[in-house]
Design a protein around this motif. Structure first.
Motif, mmCIF file in Angstrom:
data_model
loop_
_atom_site.group_PDB
_atom_site.id
_atom_site.type_symbol
_atom_site.label_atom_id
_atom_site.label_comp_id
_atom_site.label_asym_id
_atom_site.label_seq_id
_atom_site.Cartn_x
_atom_site.Cartn_y
_atom_site.Cartn_z
ATOM 1 N N GLY A 103 0.795 -1.228 0.000
ATOM 2 C CA GLY A 103 0.000 0.000 0.000
ATOM 3 C C GLY A 103 0.818 1.264 0.000
ATOM 4 O O GLY A 103 0.330 2.327 -0.330
ATOM 5 N N GLY A 104 2.092 1.166 0.386
ATOM 6 C CA GLY A 104 2.976 2.318 0.342
ATOM 7 C C GLY A 104 2.854 3.219 1.556
ATOM 8 O O GLY A 104 1.993 3.037 2.416
ATOM 9 N N THR A 105 3.745 4.199 1.629
ATOM 10 C CA THR A 105 3.772 5.171 2.717
ATOM 11 C C THR A 105 3.726 6.565 2.110
ATOM 12 O O THR A 105 4.646 6.966 1.388
ATOM 13 N N LEU A 106 2.662 7.304 2.405
ATOM 14 C CA LEU A 106 2.449 8.596 1.760
ATOM 15 C C LEU A 106 3.539 9.614 2.085
ATOM 16 O O LEU A 106 3.959 10.372 1.217
ATOM 17 N N VAL A 107 3.994 9.639 3.338
ATOM 18 C CA VAL A 107 4.996 10.633 3.724
ATOM 19 C C VAL A 107 6.265 10.456 2.903
ATOM 20 O O VAL A 107 6.805 11.420 2.335
ATOM 21 N N LEU A 108 6.746 9.205 2.806
ATOM 22 C CA LEU A 108 7.950 8.963 2.011
ATOM 23 C C LEU A 108 7.693 9.195 0.527
ATOM 24 O O LEU A 108 8.576 9.683 -0.186
ATOM 25 N N LEU A 109 6.491 8.840 0.071
ATOM 26 C CA LEU A 109 6.157 9.045 -1.341
ATOM 27 C C LEU A 109 6.226 10.519 -1.708
ATOM 28 O O LEU A 109 6.880 10.899 -2.696
ATOM 29 N N LEU A 155 -4.882 -10.484 7.107
ATOM 30 C CA LEU A 155 -4.024 -9.739 8.017
ATOM 31 C C LEU A 155 -4.202 -8.249 7.734
ATOM 32 O O LEU A 155 -3.811 -7.760 6.666
ATOM 33 N N SER A 156 -4.806 -7.541 8.656
ATOM 34 C CA SER A 156 -5.010 -6.101 8.491
ATOM 35 C C SER A 156 -3.741 -5.361 8.894
ATOM 36 O O SER A 156 -3.129 -5.666 9.927
ATOM 37 N N LEU A 157 -3.355 -4.381 8.091
ATOM 38 C CA LEU A 157 -2.085 -3.689 8.282
ATOM 39 C C LEU A 157 -2.290 -2.262 8.751
ATOM 40 O O LEU A 157 -3.270 -1.606 8.383
ATOM 41 N N ALA A 158 -1.354 -1.789 9.570
ATOM 42 C CA ALA A 158 -1.313 -0.364 9.906
ATOM 43 C C ALA A 158 -0.788 0.356 8.683
ATOM 44 O O ALA A 158 0.371 0.193 8.301
ATOM 45 N N SER A 159 -1.631 1.119 8.046
ATOM 46 C CA SER A 159 -1.303 1.667 6.728
ATOM 47 C C SER A 159 -0.815 3.101 6.809
ATOM 48 O O SER A 159 -1.336 3.915 7.568
ATOM 49 N N GLY A 160 0.200 3.381 5.986
ATOM 50 C CA GLY A 160 0.664 4.748 5.831
ATOM 51 C C GLY A 160 0.057 5.385 4.596
ATOM 52 O O GLY A 160 0.469 6.456 4.170
ATOM 53 N N ALA A 161 -0.928 4.707 3.997
ATOM 54 C CA ALA A 161 -1.582 5.209 2.791
ATOM 55 C C ALA A 161 -2.978 5.726 3.137
ATOM 56 O O ALA A 161 -3.415 5.693 4.288
ATOM 57 N N LEU A 162 -3.691 6.211 2.119
ATOM 58 C CA LEU A 162 -5.026 6.750 2.324
ATOM 59 C C LEU A 162 -6.058 5.648 2.543
ATOM 60 O O LEU A 162 -7.082 5.869 3.182
ATOM 61 N N ASN A 163 -5.798 4.454 1.990
ATOM 62 C CA ASN A 163 -6.760 3.368 2.080
ATOM 63 C C ASN A 163 -6.369 2.384 3.176
ATOM 64 O O ASN A 163 -5.222 2.337 3.607
ATOM 65 N N ASP A 164 -7.350 1.600 3.622
ATOM 66 C CA ASP A 164 -7.056 0.493 4.525
ATOM 67 C C ASP A 164 -6.412 -0.625 3.711
ATOM 68 O O ASP A 164 -6.838 -0.923 2.590
ATOM 69 N N GLU A 165 -5.390 -1.251 4.272
ATOM 70 C CA GLU A 165 -4.637 -2.268 3.549
ATOM 71 C C GLU A 165 -4.677 -3.589 4.305
ATOM 72 O O GLU A 165 -4.743 -3.625 5.538
ATOM 73 N N GLY A 173 -16.354 -2.781 -0.626
ATOM 74 C CA GLY A 173 -15.272 -2.028 -0.010
ATOM 75 C C GLY A 173 -13.922 -2.288 -0.646
ATOM 76 O O GLY A 173 -12.972 -1.541 -0.424
ATOM 77 N N VAL A 174 -13.824 -3.343 -1.458
ATOM 78 C CA VAL A 174 -12.551 -3.679 -2.104
ATOM 79 C C VAL A 174 -12.268 -2.682 -3.219
ATOM 80 O O VAL A 174 -13.070 -2.519 -4.140
ATOM 81 N N VAL A 181 -4.651 -6.365 -0.650
ATOM 82 C CA VAL A 181 -5.963 -5.765 -0.887
ATOM 83 C C VAL A 181 -6.000 -4.351 -0.326
ATOM 84 O O VAL A 181 -5.563 -4.112 0.806
ATOM 85 N N SER A 182 -6.476 -3.423 -1.133
ATOM 86 C CA SER A 182 -6.731 -2.057 -0.679
ATOM 87 C C SER A 182 -8.235 -1.883 -0.551
ATOM 88 O O SER A 182 -8.999 -2.229 -1.485
ATOM 89 N N TYR A 183 -8.664 -1.344 0.582
ATOM 90 C CA TYR A 183 -10.091 -1.118 0.822
ATOM 91 C C TYR A 183 -10.393 0.373 0.808
ATOM 92 O O TYR A 183 -9.625 1.182 1.353
ATOM 93 N N SER A 184 -11.492 0.726 0.202
ATOM 94 C CA SER A 184 -11.931 2.118 0.213
ATOM 95 C C SER A 184 -12.476 2.464 1.582
ATOM 96 O O SER A 184 -12.922 1.600 2.340
ATOM 97 N N TRP A 185 -12.429 3.767 1.894
ATOM 98 C CA TRP A 185 -12.997 4.217 3.165
ATOM 99 C C TRP A 185 -14.496 4.025 3.152
ATOM 100 O O TRP A 185 -15.164 4.148 2.169
#
Length: 203
Positions: free
Chosen positions: A47-53, A155-165, A185-186, A199-203
């Motif tokens: 899902g990536g990390t927005l701050v580093l991106l 496995l739900s991840l603590a995401s640094g992106a806008l979406n739930d990962e 939601g997918v 998997v990226s989930y929409s808010w």
């Protein structure tokens, strides 16, 4: 046709006139390298990390603007060009790797044994065990897929992106829960390796 001057060879008649250009060009190369590292690092977690991106893209954009001026300075003043090629090659390589999802797959392969350990542990997060290097698993959930496909582990991840990962381990193949028509939601599904899906989930 006369050969272009080689900027790697010092010209005794010019004295040290190229030194300022070399120093500035080297600084641009170093800054571009740091931006490239930030950009690649931003894509390592699923899902990536927005701050580093944003950091990587901003640094590369600024370096690109400065590079144009410095490259013109080197060519017009010293007919020097070889050193100027390094920075754009670094930036283009980083962008190409991220576009091809290479950092994401490398990061997943490094962390895969720890994800697999959670699955083997009954799809549970062991708080005493080491977390993956590039992601933090905040919860694990076993999903019943019916008699034909058995179960999957999400496995739900603590995401640094806008979406739930999340990462989904589905040994029987891609399950219906990853179909956007089944789960509204997918947002996006990427097959990583074997039975693993990101998997990226929409808010």
């Amino acid at each position: 046709m006369a050969a272009l001057p080689d900027d790697s060879v010092a010209d005794p008649h010019r004295g040290d006139s190229r030194r300022p250009w070399r120093v500035v060009t080297t600084a641009v190369i170093v800054a571009t390298g740091l931006g490239a590292v930030a950009l690649i690092g931003s894509a390592m977690p699923p899902g990536g990390t927005l701050v580093l991106l944003f950091t990587g893209l901003t640094v590369l954009l600024i370096c690109g603007i400065v590079w144009v001026a410095v490259a013109l300075w080197g060519w017009l003043s010293h007919r020097a060009w070889k050193l100027s090629l390094i920075a754009p090659l670094l930036g283009a390589t980083a962008i190409g790797l991220v576009a091809l999802s290479v950092p994401t797959r490398v990061g997943f392969l490094i962390d895969q044994p720890r994800y697999a350990a959670m699955v083997a542990n009954g799809c549970r997060v062991d708080q005493s065990a080491a977390q993956p290097v590039f992601a933090t698993v905040i919860s694990a959930e076993e999903v019943d897929l019916g008699a034909t496909q058995g179960s999957a582990c999400r496995l739900s991840l603590a995401s640094g992106a806008l979406n739930d990962e999340a990462l989904v381990y589905a040994p029987a193949g891609r399950p219906p829960l990853l179909d956007p028509e089944v789960d509204l939601g997918v947002r996006d599904v990427t097959h990583l390796d074997g039975p693993w899906y990101h998997v990226s989930y929409s808010w």
